[in-house]
Design an enzyme around this catalytic site. Structure first.
Site, PDB file in Angstrom:
ATOM      1  N   ARG A 151       0.847  -1.190   0.000  1.00  0.00           N
ATOM      2  CA  ARG A 151       0.000   0.000   0.000  1.00  0.00           C
ATOM      3  C   ARG A 151       0.881   1.238   0.000  1.00  0.00           C
ATOM      4  NH1 ARG A 151      -4.317   1.126   4.728  1.00  0.00           N
ATOM      5  NH2 ARG A 151      -2.546   2.171   5.723  1.00  0.00           N
TER       6      ARG A 151
ATOM      7  N   SER B 220     -12.712  -3.474   1.983  1.00  0.00           N
ATOM      8  CA  SER B 220     -12.824  -2.736   3.243  1.00  0.00           C
ATOM      9  C   SER B 220     -14.291  -2.487   3.566  1.00  0.00           C
ATOM     10  CB  SER B 220     -12.090  -1.398   3.140  1.00  0.00           C
ATOM     11  OG  SER B 220     -10.713  -1.595   2.934  1.00  0.00           O
TER      12      SER B 220
ATOM     13  N   LYS C  55      -3.506   6.438   6.825  1.00  0.00           N
ATOM     14  CA  LYS C  55      -4.281   6.456   5.589  1.00  0.00           C
ATOM     15  C   LYS C  55      -5.057   7.754   5.506  1.00  0.00           C
ATOM     16  CE  LYS C  55      -7.538   3.622   2.950  1.00  0.00           C
ATOM     17  NZ  LYS C  55      -8.404   2.418   2.967  1.00  0.00           N
TER      18      LYS C  55
END
Length: 214
Positions: free
Chosen positions: A43, A112, A141
């Site tokens: 990520r 998610s 994030k």
């Protein structure tokens, strides 16, 4: 390809170059895999496509050698190009049925989720596993939704049969409670990649998780 799902292993590690204390992706990934982490998700939000592709090719080689599951965040095209084991998407990304059309029947698809309604929908559309969270506030994030706390986690444990990983602000000091609420796999970012000694930190996290086992 190793189809290792959350629940079949305890730690789901995510990369974050900005938190890795200047270490290379190869150094961080090798330390995680060497400590027995069996799911590694790439990520990195701020790199260009070519750089992401090269990094994912590297991680594919490392995870294959370690017998670990390699997940790519968001980028279905890169996941396909490097033959990743899975791709993880969010609520605003390409819908799971369309991802399935692209990747075929064998690649894992994670989604998610932040509410019971999203969890049930994820199962209906064929997600292989769901992310449950954010359990706590997280700074790793951008554009993150508000913490869901333990209420949603408790609901998933009681009502869902689909594999899941708890995520969001999980660290050594709170992971035992997350496990006590029923999470058998927890996603960690800063707690692992920002540790001076990643291998030692993985061991500490695992010990803390054992304290929460009912």
């Amino acid at each position: 390809m190793p189809r290792i799902l959350p629940g079949e292993t305890d730690i789901y590690a995510l990369t974050d170059a900005g938190l890795s204390l200047g270490r290379t992706l190869e150094e961080v990934a090798s330390a995680l895999l060497g400590a027995g982490v069996r799911i590694l998700q790439y990520r990195e939000k701020k790199l260009k496509g070519r750089a992401m592709l090269e990094e994912c090719r590297l991680l594919r080689r490392l995870t294959t050698a370690a017998g670990a599951c390699f997940i790519v965040d968001d980028h279905v095209d890169i996941a396909m190009m490097v033959h990743a084991d899975g791709v993880h998407v969010g609520q605003e990304d390409i819908p799971v049925p369309d991802v399935r059309t692209l990747v075929g029947p064998d690649m894992l698809i994670g989604l998610s989720t932040h509410s019971p309604e999203q969890a049930m929908a994820a199962q209906t559309v064929g997600a292989d596993y769901i992310g449950v969270g954010p359990i706590f506030a997280t700074q790793t994030k951008e554009d993150v939704v508000a913490p869901v706390g333990y209420a949603y986690l408790d609901w998933v444990v009681q009502n869902m049969s689909i594999p899941f990983v708890a995520i969001g602000g999980i660290k050594r000091h709170n992971i035992a409670t997350v496990v006590h609420h029923g999470a058998r796999c927890c996603a960690l970012v800063s707690e692992l990649v920002a540790a001076p000694d990643i291998g030692a930190r993985v061991e500490e996290v695992r010990k803390a998780m054992q304290l929460g086992v009912i």
